[in-house]
Design an enzyme around this catalytic site. Structure first.
Site, PDB file in Angstrom:
ATOM      1  N   HIS A 217      -6.133  -1.646   3.537  1.00 49.63           N
ATOM      2  CA  HIS A 217      -7.204  -1.883   2.568  1.00 49.63           C
ATOM      3  C   HIS A 217      -8.543  -2.115   3.266  1.00 49.63           C
ATOM      4  CE1 HIS A 217      -4.023  -3.400  -0.556  1.00 49.63           C
ATOM      5  NE2 HIS A 217      -3.847  -2.148  -0.196  1.00 49.63           N
TER       6      HIS A 217
ATOM      7  N   HIS B 203      -5.255   3.771  -6.342  1.00 47.55           N
ATOM      8  CA  HIS B 203      -4.878   2.908  -5.228  1.00 47.55           C
ATOM      9  C   HIS B 203      -4.191   3.709  -4.125  1.00 47.55           C
ATOM     10  CE1 HIS B 203      -4.122  -0.751  -3.061  1.00 47.55           C
ATOM     11  NE2 HIS B 203      -2.922  -0.259  -2.784  1.00 47.55           N
TER      12      HIS B 203
ATOM     13  N   ASP C 199      -5.243   3.760  -0.219  1.00 51.46           N
ATOM     14  CA  ASP C 199      -4.332   3.634   0.921  1.00 51.46           C
ATOM     15  C   ASP C 199      -4.470   4.823   1.862  1.00 51.46           C
ATOM     16  OD1 ASP C 199      -3.239   1.197   0.205  1.00 51.46           O
ATOM     17  OD2 ASP C 199      -1.449   2.064  -0.728  1.00 51.46           O
TER      18      ASP C 199
ATOM     19  N   HIS D 168       2.582   5.527   2.936  1.00 50.87           N
ATOM     20  CA  HIS D 168       2.053   5.137   4.243  1.00 50.87           C
ATOM     21  C   HIS D 168       2.683   5.922   5.394  1.00 50.87           C
ATOM     22  CE1 HIS D 168      -0.285   1.915   2.618  1.00 50.87           C
ATOM     23  NE2 HIS D 168       0.763   1.304   2.113  1.00 50.87           N
TER      24      HIS D 168
END
Length: 304
Positions: free
Chosen positions: A81, A236, A240, A263
């Site tokens: 973030h 969001h 990321d 991720h």
């Protein structure tokens, strides 16, 4: 190509944050310190004699529910973030001091960081900013998950997610170079399912989660609404993505397409890109037409 060089920037003065880690639940104090041109983003563990870990692909640790960095056995966790906020706001050089292993989750978005950047301002430095201009496609696939980066102007992102109800399918399409990160990406919060809470806590995860730091989902809807955007979930994921790709060390100039990624795939793409030097070059300019031709566009959520 039409374009002009931009110059590196750092924050105009120090900024402090305090809170708890999303996964560790541990209290942490963090201080952002202006850094010299060419420094990049460097994390410093003040609880470990100032041990430093540069934010780059070489220091990526195990990646699953968060993006962590490790050097010589020293860990910095949940970096995405803050790194996203740096890239999105255009901050190149900062020392990040923290007194524990995990960054504070704050409200689960990059919004608090950007708010503080706007409060203190940023300072232009004398070094020209370098961009990674993508020359050839690089792709990573895993079953029905996919991410790729392709030549293109600006920093284009096309992200598709497909989650169980109540999220479903959502898609976001936009160009980061138009400068609308602050309004359209930074406020989007992390999210998770209430029914997964016990399992994740048993795994040593989400011990610091609360309704103030994440969107909590049940089988019937959002437990702690309202949402900040109708498609906050995919926004969001874009947040990321921007943070994870920051581990390339510079802002990317090209087009990124992701479907059902996360991720691990984001950082795998960085690794693949960095390994093959023929797929990119460094440049001091980007094509301004991408930033000037149209506003940062958002597609309406796409439902199955």
């Amino acid at each position: 190509m039409s374009g002009k060089p931009h110059y590196e920037r750092t924050i105009a003065s120090e900024i402090s944050f305090s809170g708890i880690g999303l996964h560790s639940g541990a209290p942490v104090t963090m201080r952002l310190i202006p850094a010299a041109a060419g420094s990049g983003i460097v994390f410093r563990r003040t609880d470990l004699d100032g041990f430093e870990i540069p934010a780059n692909n070489r220091n990526v640790a195990k990646v699953s529910y968060a993006t962590s960095l490790m050097r010589q056995g020293v860990l910095i966790s949940t970096t995405e973030h803050l790194l996203s906020a740096f890239i999105g706001y255009g901050i190149d050089n900062v020392i990040v001091e923290i007194d524990n292993l995990e960054l504070p989750i704050l409200d689960g978005s990059a919004g608090p960081y950007v708010t503080e950047f706007e409060r203190v301002g940023s300072r232009q430095q004398r070094r020209k900013r370098e961009y990674i201009r993508v020359l050839k496609e690089v792709e990573v696939r895993e079953g029905d998950k996919f991410i790729g980066v392709y030549p293109g102007t600006g920093y284009q992102i096309d992200y598709l997610i497909d989650f169980p109800s109540p999220i479903g399918r959502e898609r976001f399409l936009g160009d980061l170079e138009t400068g609308a990160y602050t309004d359209l990406i930074a406020p989007a919060r992390t999210f998770g399912w209430k029914e997964d809470e016990a399992k994740l806590r048993d795994m040593g995860l989400i011990r610091g989660v609360s309704e103030q730091s994440a969107i909590i989902l049940t089988r019937t809807g959002v437990q702690n609404g309202p949402l900040r955007f109708p498609d906050e979930f995919v926004r969001h994921k874009v947040l990321d993505l921007i943070g994870d790709l920051a581990l390339a060390g510079r802002r990317i100039q090209g087009r990124v397409v992701a479907e059902r990624a996360g991720h691990a795939m984001h950082t795998a793409l960085v690794s693949q890109l960095m390994k093959d030097r023929s797929t990119w070059e460094l440049t001091h300019v980007y094509d301004e037409e991408a930033a000037e031709s149209e506003a940062f566009a958002r597609l309406q959520p796409v439902h199955a």
